[in-house]
Design an enzyme around this catalytic site. Structure first.
Site, PDB file in Angstrom:
ATOM      1  CD  GLU A 270      -3.266  -0.600   2.011  1.00  0.00           C
ATOM      2  OE1 GLU A 270      -2.998  -0.110   3.117  1.00  0.00           O
ATOM      3  OE2 GLU A 270      -4.430  -0.874   1.652  1.00  0.00           O
ATOM      4  CG  HIS A 291       9.365 -28.969   1.647  1.00  0.00           C
ATOM      5  ND1 HIS A 291      10.016 -30.164   1.443  1.00  0.00           N
ATOM      6  CD2 HIS A 291       9.996 -28.363   2.690  1.00  0.00           C
ATOM      7  CE1 HIS A 291      10.974 -30.283   2.341  1.00  0.00           C
ATOM      8  NE2 HIS A 291      10.991 -29.209   3.111  1.00  0.00           N
ATOM      9  CE  LYS A 393     -11.330   1.329   2.269  1.00  0.00           C
ATOM     10  NZ  LYS A 393     -10.797   2.220   3.305  1.00  0.00           N
TER      11      LYS A 393
END
Ligand code: PA5
Length: 406
Positions: A270, A291, A393
């Site tokens: 951000e 792994h 938003k």
């Protein structure tokens, strides 16, 4: 204490890098922190006053005595730092009261169905945290929890079960708190979400969880001495980026630091990921991820560099067959993986703390915050906004026709 080695596992990638140019820019950034525009970071009062700290500790003591479940509602910077510190410091299978539940980070009905079932017969206190006071996910979580609380407590009792942390003046949450007379903490206007763990945003829930917030703040304050190192780290990251390493893996070898790497992802994404710029942060917990992603880091597309966050001292468990402690084996793994990946064209910047405790986490968080801000300034983006997040938003709000109100 923080120690570092930015050279050993990056050396061969730095020939002909932009470090000299970047270091010139870095000098001005250092000046900004040291008496310039950014010097407010060196004043603890920017984050929390002595009076607020007293109230935080008193209120936290009340909450600890008066609930089974403490719910923290918030998303992004309004919860991530708190979660990272709680996970790092609490025992892995902690059964002490109150239990902490983080909500407001998704819109999943199945998840909320389980939450409702789980809290319906428990004593609950909720802390809703939102700087804007208008973020959809936490607002919906609060609606759901409030509905449950209303079924359990009288109107008068409700005020002992809801604590709001929001902007001093703006937003729907502040309005609601005024209207209902809820107890509130203020988020300083100068400090944005992802930088707010040392304000009441993080300090209050951390104090409820029994974390020594005074020690944490002392570490944060002292972390100032690492400003030059944090800027050096920002320069090295950017130099590696310019050497065709656009992805950074934050790597830990302590399971309890998993959420710390999640917090780092949020902080760097951000703060720097805007205007088509920035390094893509990913997170790795070893040895588990050796792994899976380990294969890619060793032999895949060589676009990644690592920031390895190591811990010097941990508990002692002897593994007789190797005549070593488990920690010694873990440290051997950390070192040998750096060597292997270096050979595989993946460089590593190494940062160590002495042990995981409040003070050291305070310093380390300060180190990374300083570095994220410095890194943004190096690439000339605003460290303090997040217009990309605002975009989604506002689109959701529009889709809901602005009908969402408390
Ligand atoms: O770092 C940030 O600013 C964001 O991650 C915000 O914390 C997040 O979007 C939540 O915003 P708010 O606290 O306004 O609900």
């Amino acid at each position: 204490m923080i120690t570092s080695d930015f050279n050993k596992y990056t050396f061969k990638f730095m020939t002909g890098s932009d470090k000299v140019k970047l270091n010139k820019k870095a000098k001005n950034i250092e000046k900004a922190f040291d008496g310039g525009d950014l010097s407010y970071w060196n004043d603890l009062n920017t984050f929390v006053t002595h009076e607020e700290l007293k109230t935080i500790i008193e209120t936290a003591n009340y909450v600890r005595e008066n609930c089974d479940v403490f719910i923290v509602i918030g998303i992004g910077g309004s919860y991530m730092g708190t979660k990272a510190i709680v996970e790092a410091l609490k025992p892995a299978f902690d059964r002490s009261k109150p239990e902490i539940i983080f909500l407001g980070t998704n819109l999943s009905s199945d998840y909320y169905r389980d939450v409702i079932e789980y809290i319906k017969d428990k004593d609950v206190i909720v802390n809703v945290i939102s700087k804007s006071g208008d973020t959809l996910e936490p607002n919906i979580a609060f609606d759901i929890v409030k509905y449950i609380l209303e079924g359990k407590y009288s109107e008068e009792e409700m005020n002992n079960h809801i604590i709001i942390t929001t902007d001093a003046k703006k937003g729907s949450l502040r309005k609601l708190a005024k209207q209902e007379g809820y107890f509130t903490f203020e988020i300083p206007s100068k400090i944005g979400g992802r930088f707010s763990v040392f304000t009441p945003v993080g300090l209050f829930p951390l104090a409820v969880m029994g974390i020594d917030i005074v020690n944490l703040l002392e570490g944060f304050s002292h972390g100032n001495v690492y400003t030059p190192l944090a800027i050096e780290y920002a320069v090295d990251r950017e130099a590696l980026f310019r050497k065709n390493k656009p992805v950074e893996a934050f790597v830990v070898y302590e399971e309890k630091l998993y959420y710390f790497t999640e917090w780092l992802k949020q902080l760097f994404a951000e703060t720097q990921g805007k205007n088509g710029k920035g390094i893509l942060p990913i997170s790795i917990v070893n040895t588990r991820d050796l792994h899976s992603l380990g294969q890619f880091l060793q032999q895949g597309n060589d676009i990644i560099f690592e920031t390895v966050i190591g811990v010097e001292k941990t508990s002692t468990i002897k593994i007789e067959k190797y005549d070593k402690t488990l920690h010694e084996i873990n440290k051997i793994a950390e070192e040998k993986v750096c060597v292997a990946h270096y050979d595989g064209k993946t460089p590593s910047l190494v940062i160590h703390i002495e042990k995981i405790n409040e003070y050291n986490l305070g310093e380390l968080i300060r180190f990374f915050i300083t570095s994220a801000i410095a890194g943004a300034l190096l690439i000339e983006v605003d460290p303090f906004d997040q217009p990309g997040v605002e975009k989604y938003k506002s689109l959701i709000k529009e889709a809901l026709n602005n009908i969402y109100i408390f």
